[in-house]
Every structure is written in structure tokens, then in C-alpha cells.
Design a protein around this motif. Sequence first.
Motif, PDB file in Angstrom:
ATOM      1  N   THR A  88     -11.659 -11.393 -13.678  1.00  0.00           N
ATOM      2  CA  THR A  88     -12.900 -11.265 -13.236  1.00  0.00           C
ATOM      3  C   THR A  88     -13.949 -10.094 -13.402  1.00  0.00           C
ATOM      4  N   ALA A  91     -14.817 -10.452 -17.105  1.00  0.00           N
ATOM      5  CA  ALA A  91     -15.633 -11.261 -17.345  1.00  0.00           C
ATOM      6  C   ALA A  91     -17.021 -10.971 -16.868  1.00  0.00           C
ATOM      7  N   SER A 160     -10.657 -17.166 -25.667  1.00  0.00           N
ATOM      8  CA  SER A 160     -11.267 -18.527 -24.771  1.00  0.00           C
ATOM      9  C   SER A 160     -12.026 -17.689 -23.675  1.00  0.00           C
ATOM     10  N   LEU A 161     -11.791 -16.518 -23.097  1.00  0.00           N
ATOM     11  CA  LEU A 161     -12.387 -15.907 -21.926  1.00  0.00           C
ATOM     12  C   LEU A 161     -13.716 -15.337 -22.601  1.00  0.00           C
ATOM     13  N   ALA A 164     -16.033 -18.231 -23.821  1.00  0.00           N
ATOM     14  CA  ALA A 164     -16.664 -19.113 -22.518  1.00  0.00           C
ATOM     15  C   ALA A 164     -17.549 -18.108 -21.778  1.00  0.00           C
ATOM     16  N   VAL A 165     -17.518 -16.693 -21.739  1.00  0.00           N
ATOM     17  CA  VAL A 165     -18.540 -16.079 -21.149  1.00  0.00           C
ATOM     18  C   VAL A 165     -19.804 -16.029 -22.012  1.00  0.00           C
ATOM     19  N   HIS A 168     -21.646 -19.580 -21.753  1.00  0.00           N
ATOM     20  CA  HIS A 168     -22.423 -19.646 -20.400  1.00  0.00           C
ATOM     21  C   HIS A 168     -23.695 -18.797 -20.339  1.00  0.00           C
ATOM     22  N   GLN A 187     -20.580 -16.580 -10.935  1.00  0.00           N
ATOM     23  CA  GLN A 187     -21.106 -17.470 -12.277  1.00  0.00           C
ATOM     24  C   GLN A 187     -19.685 -17.244 -13.131  1.00  0.00           C
ATOM     25  N   VAL A 188     -18.761 -16.393 -13.162  1.00  0.00           N
ATOM     26  CA  VAL A 188     -17.697 -16.304 -14.209  1.00  0.00           C
ATOM     27  C   VAL A 188     -16.503 -16.773 -13.427  1.00  0.00           C
ATOM     28  N   LEU A 191     -14.935 -19.909 -14.806  1.00  0.00           N
ATOM     29  CA  LEU A 191     -14.537 -19.674 -16.374  1.00  0.00           C
ATOM     30  C   LEU A 191     -13.183 -18.898 -16.293  1.00  0.00           C
ATOM     31  N   VAL A 194     -10.144 -21.359 -15.486  1.00  0.00           N
ATOM     32  CA  VAL A 194      -9.704 -22.038 -16.758  1.00  0.00           C
ATOM     33  C   VAL A 194      -8.485 -21.106 -17.343  1.00  0.00           C
TER      34      VAL A 194
END
Length: 204
Positions: A88, A91, A160-161, A164-165, A168, A187-188, A191, A194
Amino acid sequence: MPRQATPHGRPRNPELDEKLMTAALLEYAQLGRGAFTMQGVARRAGVGKSALYLRWENKEQLLLDSVESVALNLRVNVDTGSLTGDLTALATALLDHFLDPIGWATLRITIDVTADSTDLQPTLGRIARTLRSAAAEAFKRAVARGEMAPETAHEPLIQSLFGAVLMHRLSQPREACAHTRAHLAEQVGPLVDVVVRSAQQQKK
């Protein structure tokens, strides 16, 4: 600390280097690739063009050094005590970076240079490794805590991280960016969840 620009016989002045690299990123953010020039950067920074050429041989190297300088500041490597907390923090910093005009410029530059130049691939690889390092350390700590199986592949999770960010950010309309920046962790959160669930599946 940002990486120093390539010296050409002049003692380093880190404050001026930083000023010039920031000017380069702002110039690129405003004008894009086609209209970007060393003269424009010098004018924005309030220096003579020679100040740039004493440090960088060409605009491509100036841009890549500028991107790498920003990437070093994105190495968010905080041990919060959990994989969710660590990712977190990373991200959140990454999304905030993409929402900032300078951060968005670094992404555009990286994509443009990747498409056009093979000579600069070592520098691009170094930038990518810098950005991935914090996530890699977070997953290593998760393994040490017993949150992940040792055999879990880290690289797909890192991609993936970051992916995804980025997606977004791309989905955010301009008028929503201020709200997003005010609620980054919220917001994150989905994401990160997952990615964490995927990381822990192999432990079961």
C-alpha cells in the motif's frame, strides 16, 4: 540522492543539476517529444544552453538522467509489518507519482525512448530495476514473515501491481485527479488486495 549527470570537466553542482532536470521534465510535460529542445530547457531553467551541454551530450541523455533521478525518489521501502501495508505504501507513492505532471512526464519519456533507441536500453533497464527493487524487498519480507510461500514468483506480482496502478491512473478523468490524490490509500486498496491474494494463494 539523484544520480549525478555525466560530467564534462566542471565540478558538480547538485542543486543546479536538479534544477536542470526538473526543467527538462516540466518542458517535456508541457510540449511533448516533438517540440522538446535543449534551448527550451535552458530557457525554462534560466541558464545558458552551454550549462546543459557541459553536463549532457544530448537531450536523450538529459531526459533519461532526469527520469532516473525521479525513480530514485520512488524507492519506497517501508517495513510496515505486513505485505498489505508495504505494498500500500509503494502503490500510494506510485499513484501519486503518476498523478503529478512531472511523474507523468517520466512515463511518457520512458515509453518514447524505449520505442526509438536501443543504445539507451542499459539506462532504461537500470531505471526499471530501481522501480522494482522496493516491491521485491516487500515480497522478500513477506516470505520471511510466513505470509508467502518461498517458491512464489515475485516478478509477475510486481508487474501486476505496477500495471494496475498505471491503469487506474489512465482511467481517471482530469476532474477526478484532485479527489484521487486526496484519497490515495483508499484508491489503491482494492488493487493491493488483488496482488496480496495472488501472492498468498501458493501458501495454501
